[in-house]
Design an enzyme around this catalytic site. Sequence first.
Site, PDB file in Angstrom:
ATOM      1  N   GLY A  66       0.832  -1.191   0.000  1.00 49.72           N
ATOM      2  CA  GLY A  66       0.000   0.000   0.000  1.00 49.72           C
ATOM      3  C   GLY A  66       0.866   1.241   0.000  1.00 49.72           C
ATOM      4  N   GLN A  71       2.954   9.910   1.653  1.00 49.16           N
ATOM      5  CA  GLN A  71       4.255   9.230   1.679  1.00 49.16           C
ATOM      6  C   GLN A  71       5.143   9.626   0.510  1.00 49.16           C
ATOM      7  OE1 GLN A  71       2.377   5.116   2.343  1.00 49.16           O
ATOM      8  NE2 GLN A  71       4.224   5.055   3.597  1.00 49.16           N
ATOM      9  N   CYS A 124       6.005  -0.172   7.723  1.00 50.61           N
ATOM     10  CA  CYS A 124       5.566   0.977   6.930  1.00 50.61           C
ATOM     11  C   CYS A 124       6.762   1.518   6.157  1.00 50.61           C
ATOM     12  CB  CYS A 124       5.004   2.052   7.863  1.00 50.61           C
ATOM     13  SG  CYS A 124       4.476   3.546   7.013  1.00 50.61           S
ATOM     14  N   LEU A 125       6.548   1.854   4.904  1.00 52.18           N
ATOM     15  CA  LEU A 125       7.632   2.402   4.085  1.00 52.18           C
ATOM     16  C   LEU A 125       8.154   3.720   4.656  1.00 52.18           C
ATOM     17  CD1 LEU A 125       6.163   1.757   0.507  1.00 52.18           C
ATOM     18  CD2 LEU A 125       7.842   0.376   1.749  1.00 52.18           C
ATOM     19  N   HIS A 166      -4.412   0.735   7.602  1.00 51.49           N
ATOM     20  CA  HIS A 166      -3.091   1.372   7.659  1.00 51.49           C
ATOM     21  C   HIS A 166      -3.010   2.551   6.680  1.00 51.49           C
ATOM     22  CE1 HIS A 166       1.486   0.972   7.983  1.00 51.49           C
ATOM     23  NE2 HIS A 166       1.319   1.795   6.965  1.00 51.49           N
ATOM     24  N   GLU A 167      -3.449   2.333   5.444  1.00 50.17           N
ATOM     25  CA  GLU A 167      -3.339   3.394   4.427  1.00 50.17           C
ATOM     26  C   GLU A 167      -4.304   4.544   4.708  1.00 50.17           C
ATOM     27  OE1 GLU A 167      -0.781   3.318   2.670  1.00 50.17           O
ATOM     28  OE2 GLU A 167      -0.336   1.218   3.111  1.00 50.17           O
ATOM     29  N   HIS A 170      -2.933   6.771   7.331  1.00 49.43           N
ATOM     30  CA  HIS A 170      -1.937   7.713   6.798  1.00 49.43           C
ATOM     31  C   HIS A 170      -2.598   9.030   6.392  1.00 49.43           C
ATOM     32  CE1 HIS A 170       2.041   5.984   6.536  1.00 49.43           C
ATOM     33  NE2 HIS A 170       1.609   4.871   6.003  1.00 49.43           N
TER      34      HIS A 170
HETATM   35 NI    NI Z   1       2.602   3.020   5.876  1.00 52.61          NI
END
Ligand code: NI
Length: 213
Positions: A66, A71, A124-125, A166-167, A170
Amino acid sequence: MIPMNNDELVVLVRSVLDAPRPWEITQAGEPVLRQVAAPYDGQLPEALLHELLDAMRAHLPGVGVGLAAPQIGIPLALAVVEDVAEVPEDVAAARERTVQPLLELVNPVYTPLGPDRAVFYEGCLSVSGLAAVVSRARQVHLAAQDRNGKPYEQELTGWPARIVQHETDHLNGTLYLDTAETRSLTTVTNLQKYWAQSGPEVAAAELGFPLEG
Ligand code: NI
């Protein structure tokens, strides 16, 4: 949200799309990750929005499941989710990880369905190199729009439900660490070394954190 007019957003999105790939993902501490993203209501020309969503999806393979617009530094309520779930069967079963075809999340909102919780490691990225255990609703109702502004609704269970939560978080300025069991925090290297096989139950006992649903 970050005040930004449409012209500024177009310039920003263009510069992100023109940036070298793979993108450098914004990391924890970057203000845009902590701001509530602006609801998308046509700030970008349609073709540019589609190009952006296509590029966000193209970032995922081999990297993550995702990606949310903040991000990549874009303060709009846009995200993509896609999971081909190429993991061993036992891992897939333990996480209820099933293939999740591409979902484009424009202005997503989720609502937990029922009291069931799922507890698992998450990364998470934007929190590079780390993972921690997060308790989440096992099942959610998702309401969002697609790239053409058409509303859709969906019920998700297990890992896909986790990714969507999660997304969507964000886009509200929330990182998984905010609700993670902080004593479960591990480098990805140590996750693979100690906990990936045994799962969160063993880690909870050995590292000393509650495993609450
Ligand atoms: Ni993330």
